[in-house]
Design a protein around this motif. Structure first.
Motif, PDB file in Angstrom:
ATOM      1  N   THR A  23       0.854  -1.191   0.000  1.00 40.96           N
ATOM      2  CA  THR A  23       0.000   0.000   0.000  1.00 40.96           C
ATOM      3  C   THR A  23       0.885   1.236   0.000  1.00 40.96           C
ATOM      4  OG1 THR A  23      -1.689  -1.181   1.234  1.00 40.96           O
ATOM      5  CG2 THR A  23      -1.791   1.225   1.302  1.00 40.96           C
ATOM      6  N   LEU A  24       0.594   2.143  -0.933  1.00 44.20           N
ATOM      7  CA  LEU A  24       1.388   3.375  -1.010  1.00 44.20           C
ATOM      8  C   LEU A  24       0.794   4.423  -0.092  1.00 44.20           C
ATOM      9  CD1 LEU A  24       1.768   3.259  -4.860  1.00 44.20           C
ATOM     10  CD2 LEU A  24       3.615   2.966  -3.199  1.00 44.20           C
ATOM     11  N   LEU A  25       1.678   5.126   0.597  1.00 50.92           N
ATOM     12  CA  LEU A  25       1.243   6.179   1.522  1.00 50.92           C
ATOM     13  C   LEU A  25       1.883   7.485   1.085  1.00 50.92           C
ATOM     14  CD1 LEU A  25      -0.005   7.010   4.359  1.00 50.92           C
ATOM     15  CD2 LEU A  25       2.274   6.568   5.271  1.00 50.92           C
ATOM     16  N   ALA A  26       1.047   8.489   0.784  1.00 53.20           N
ATOM     17  CA  ALA A  26       1.588   9.820   0.461  1.00 53.20           C
ATOM     18  C   ALA A  26       1.355  10.696   1.687  1.00 53.20           C
ATOM     19  CB  ALA A  26       0.931  10.355  -0.805  1.00 53.20           C
ATOM     20  N   GLY A  27       0.312  11.556   1.673  1.00 46.94           N
ATOM     21  CA  GLY A  27       0.032  12.391   2.846  1.00 46.94           C
ATOM     22  C   GLY A  27      -0.739  11.649   3.918  1.00 46.94           C
ATOM     23  N   ALA A 174     -16.280  25.725   4.378  1.00 49.90           N
ATOM     24  CA  ALA A 174     -14.967  25.142   4.662  1.00 49.90           C
ATOM     25  C   ALA A 174     -15.132  23.701   5.118  1.00 49.90           C
ATOM     26  CB  ALA A 174     -14.262  25.951   5.749  1.00 49.90           C
ATOM     27  N   MET A 175     -14.040  22.903   4.947  1.00 51.22           N
ATOM     28  CA  MET A 175     -14.025  21.513   5.404  1.00 51.22           C
ATOM     29  C   MET A 175     -15.246  20.746   4.908  1.00 51.22           C
ATOM     30  SD  MET A 175     -11.402  20.634   7.335  1.00 51.22           S
ATOM     31  CE  MET A 175     -11.970  19.409   8.487  1.00 51.22           C
ATOM     32  N   VAL A 176     -15.482  20.832   3.617  1.00 53.82           N
ATOM     33  CA  VAL A 176     -16.686  20.177   3.122  1.00 53.82           C
ATOM     34  C   VAL A 176     -16.385  19.338   1.886  1.00 53.82           C
ATOM     35  CG1 VAL A 176     -17.457  22.074   1.611  1.00 53.82           C
ATOM     36  CG2 VAL A 176     -19.143  20.579   2.652  1.00 53.82           C
ATOM     37  N   ILE A 177     -16.987  18.171   1.860  1.00 55.96           N
ATOM     38  CA  ILE A 177     -16.942  17.347   0.646  1.00 55.96           C
ATOM     39  C   ILE A 177     -18.033  17.893  -0.263  1.00 55.96           C
ATOM     40  CG2 ILE A 177     -17.220  15.010  -0.276  1.00 55.96           C
ATOM     41  CD1 ILE A 177     -14.766  15.237   1.515  1.00 55.96           C
ATOM     42  N   SER A 178     -17.721  18.036  -1.533  1.00 62.77           N
ATOM     43  CA  SER A 178     -18.637  18.766  -2.405  1.00 62.77           C
ATOM     44  C   SER A 178     -19.923  17.993  -2.703  1.00 62.77           C
ATOM     45  CB  SER A 178     -17.941  19.113  -3.714  1.00 62.77           C
ATOM     46  OG  SER A 178     -17.742  17.939  -4.453  1.00 62.77           O
TER      47      SER A 178
HETATM   48  C1  LIG Z   1     -10.702  16.159   7.168  1.00 59.94           C
HETATM   49  C2  LIG Z   1     -10.520  15.823   5.701  1.00 59.94           C
HETATM   50  C3  LIG Z   1     -10.996  16.713   4.757  1.00 59.94           C
HETATM   51  C4  LIG Z   1     -10.833  16.431   3.397  1.00 59.94           C
HETATM   52  N1  LIG Z   1     -11.326  17.325   2.492  1.00 59.94           N
HETATM   53  C5  LIG Z   1     -11.194  17.062   1.164  1.00 59.94           C
HETATM   54  C6  LIG Z   1     -11.725  17.984   0.211  1.00 59.94           C
HETATM   55  O1  LIG Z   1     -12.281  19.036   0.527  1.00 59.94           O
HETATM   56  N2  LIG Z   1     -11.556  17.666  -1.108  1.00 59.94           N
HETATM   57  C7  LIG Z   1     -10.935  16.512  -1.513  1.00 59.94           C
HETATM   58  O2  LIG Z   1     -10.806  16.290  -2.722  1.00 59.94           O
HETATM   59  N3  LIG Z   1     -10.438  15.640  -0.615  1.00 59.94           N
HETATM   60  C8  LIG Z   1     -10.552  15.873   0.711  1.00 59.94           C
HETATM   61  N4  LIG Z   1     -10.069  14.982   1.622  1.00 59.94           N
HETATM   62  C9  LIG Z   1      -9.448  13.749   1.139  1.00 59.94           C
HETATM   63  C10 LIG Z   1      -7.912  13.819   0.965  1.00 59.94           C
HETATM   64  O3  LIG Z   1      -7.343  14.848   1.743  1.00 59.94           O
HETATM   65  C11 LIG Z   1      -7.507  14.033  -0.494  1.00 59.94           C
HETATM   66  O4  LIG Z   1      -8.081  13.058  -1.345  1.00 59.94           O
HETATM   67  C12 LIG Z   1      -5.969  14.022  -0.657  1.00 59.94           C
HETATM   68  O5  LIG Z   1      -5.645  14.537  -1.932  1.00 59.94           O
HETATM   69  C13 LIG Z   1      -5.372  12.633  -0.480  1.00 59.94           C
HETATM   70  O6  LIG Z   1      -3.963  12.750  -0.655  1.00 59.94           O
HETATM   71  P1  LIG Z   1      -2.932  12.009   0.326  1.00 59.94           P
HETATM   72  O7  LIG Z   1      -1.579  12.364  -0.162  1.00 59.94           O
HETATM   73  O8  LIG Z   1      -3.225  12.294   1.735  1.00 59.94           O
HETATM   74  O9  LIG Z   1      -3.293  10.490  -0.032  1.00 59.94           O
HETATM   75  P2  LIG Z   1      -3.069   9.167   0.855  1.00 59.94           P
HETATM   76  O10 LIG Z   1      -4.077   9.116   1.927  1.00 59.94           O
HETATM   77  O11 LIG Z   1      -1.650   9.008   1.224  1.00 59.94           O
HETATM   78  O12 LIG Z   1      -3.406   8.089  -0.270  1.00 59.94           O
HETATM   79  C14 LIG Z   1      -4.712   8.001  -0.826  1.00 59.94           C
HETATM   80  C15 LIG Z   1      -4.776   6.797  -1.774  1.00 59.94           C
HETATM   81  O13 LIG Z   1      -3.937   7.021  -2.899  1.00 59.94           O
HETATM   82  C16 LIG Z   1      -2.905   6.013  -2.969  1.00 59.94           C
HETATM   83  N5  LIG Z   1      -1.691   6.710  -3.378  1.00 59.94           N
HETATM   84  C17 LIG Z   1      -1.110   7.782  -2.799  1.00 59.94           C
HETATM   85  N6  LIG Z   1      -0.043   8.191  -3.507  1.00 59.94           N
HETATM   86  C18 LIG Z   1       0.055   7.346  -4.564  1.00 59.94           C
HETATM   87  C19 LIG Z   1       0.962   7.245  -5.676  1.00 59.94           C
HETATM   88  N7  LIG Z   1       1.980   8.086  -5.853  1.00 59.94           N
HETATM   89  N8  LIG Z   1       0.739   6.251  -6.578  1.00 59.94           N
HETATM   90  C20 LIG Z   1      -0.304   5.406  -6.433  1.00 59.94           C
HETATM   91  N9  LIG Z   1      -1.188   5.450  -5.421  1.00 59.94           N
HETATM   92  C21 LIG Z   1      -0.999   6.415  -4.487  1.00 59.94           C
HETATM   93  C22 LIG Z   1      -2.820   5.425  -1.575  1.00 59.94           C
HETATM   94  O14 LIG Z   1      -2.357   4.092  -1.589  1.00 59.94           O
HETATM   95  C23 LIG Z   1      -4.283   5.504  -1.134  1.00 59.94           C
HETATM   96  O15 LIG Z   1      -5.028   4.445  -1.686  1.00 59.94           O
HETATM   97  C24 LIG Z   1     -10.189  15.225   2.992  1.00 59.94           C
HETATM   98  C25 LIG Z   1      -9.682  14.343   3.957  1.00 59.94           C
HETATM   99  C26 LIG Z   1      -9.854  14.631   5.304  1.00 59.94           C
HETATM  100  C27 LIG Z   1      -9.293  13.673   6.334  1.00 59.94           C
END
Ligand SMILES: Cc1cc2nc3c(=O)[nH]c(=O)nc-3n(C[C@H](O)[C@H](O)[C@H](O)COP(=O)(O)OP(=O)(O)OC[C@H]3O[C@@H](n4cnc5c(N)ncnc54)[C@H](O)[C@@H]3O)c2cc1C
Length: 265
Positions: A23-27, A174-178
């Motif tokens: 599983t890949l972890l970015a943020g 703010a802080m909203v899923i669309s």
């Molecule tokens: C409180 C909260 C609010 C949020 N609000 C929004 C919002 O308003 N809008 C929105 O769009 N999203 C929102 N999100 C969701 C999230 O923040 C976004 O989708 C964000 O872009 C995910 O990026 P990340 O780097 O954290 O991904 P991660 O959580 O690290 O990964 C997400 C998925 O992508 C995969 N992945 C990551 N990097 C790669 C890579 N390089 N190659 C292949 N697979 C990969 C991971 O394995 C996992 O399945 C919210 C989340 C939270 C917790």
């Protein structure tokens, strides 16, 4: 749980080659929510945070580029979208690659990429391949990534119109899923693109609306009304806990029209 923390891209790809279903972890802003709720129990994690090559923002957008950087980045509508994502903490950690990896219909970065017909570059230890975004996202939270691959970057076309706008409708500011979101672009020759999110299983281009309004050099009030009607007709929303199908359909047309008006003003 094993965690690899490769320091560069070669090491990341080698780690993936050894454990292709890692599983890949970015943020972690999507993944850790899933883990915390017990929806996913990854046995092997490859953390990409230290891989600087994935964080490049220089003509292409590296998958590890955060929303915080995109807020101040060169793409107006993507910056507008970035500003609406979560909170400052989420934007500091969350990446465009994670948004693509999750492939949620509500992913705020996706309409911008769909409007531009962006290309996604995937890498594995043995190859690189490029997929148009509409082939990369195959369904709700489904992508064409194969075991052993990671998202390397997003490639945008050379010609990007200056007139581009993103907007999002949600329960609060703010802080909203669309409930609905849209990105509209207008080229100097009148070609117009409109891509919407949260209104279908994957990002949706309103092609009939695009064709109609692209043919109008100076759209009249009647043209704008027809554009709005066509967008509302073309979306394929559902009713869920966030909104009804009919409200999403209505909001899609209104939002797309307002964004187009901003592009034209
Ligand atoms: C409180 C909260 C609010 C949020 N609000 C929004 C919002 O308003 N809008 C929105 O769009 N999203 C929102 N999100 C969701 C999230 O923040 C976004 O989708 C964000 O872009 C995910 O990026 P990340 O780097 O954290 O991904 P991660 O959580 O690290 O990964 C997400 C998925 O992508 C995969 N992945 C990551 N990097 C790669 C890579 N390089 N190659 C292949 N697979 C990969 C991971 O394995 C996992 O399945 C919210 C989340 C939270 C917790």
């Amino acid at each position: 749980m094993d965690i690899d923390r490769p320091a560069d891209l070669t090491a990341a790809l080698q780690a993936l080659e050894q454990v292709p279903d890692a599983t890949l972890l970015a943020g972690g802003t999507d993944l850790m929510v899933e883990v915390n709720f017990g929806h996913r129990r990854p046995e092997h994690i490859i953390a990409l945070r230290r891989v600087e090559e994935l964080a490049e923002l220089n003509g292409t957008i590296g998958s590890g580029v955060t929303w915080a950087r995109l807020e101040g980045g060169p793409y107006k509508a993507l910056a507008q979208a970035a500003r609406t994502v979560g909170s400052p903490q989420i934007r500091a950690a969350g990446t465009i690659g994670g948004n693509l990896g999750t492939a949620s219909p509500a992913g705020d970065g996706l309409p911008f990429l769909a409007a531009l017909d962006a290309t996604i570059e995937l890498r594995s230890a043995s190859r690189a391949r490029r997929l148009p975004i509409d082939e990369f996202i195959t369904g709700v939270k489904r992508t064409a990534i194969e075991p052993g691959e990671l998202i390397h970057s997003v490639i945008l076309p050379e010609e990007i119109p200056e007139r581009q706008e993103f907007g999002k409708v949600g329960m609060r500011n703010a802080m909203v899923i669309s409930t609905v979101m849209a990105c509209v672009m207008r080229y100097d020759d009148g070609r117009t693109r409109v891509a919407l999110g949260s209104v279908a299983t994957t990002p949706l281009r309103a092609r009939r609306a695009e064709e109609m309004i692209s043919a109008q050099a100076t759209p009249s009030e009647a043209d704008l009304t027809e554009f709005q009607r066509l967008v509302s007709e073309e979306v394929r929303p559902i009713t869920d806990h966030r909104s009804t199908e009919s409200y999403r359909r209505h909001a899609s047309g209104v939002l797309a029209r307002r964004l187009l008006e901003r592009c034209l003003s």
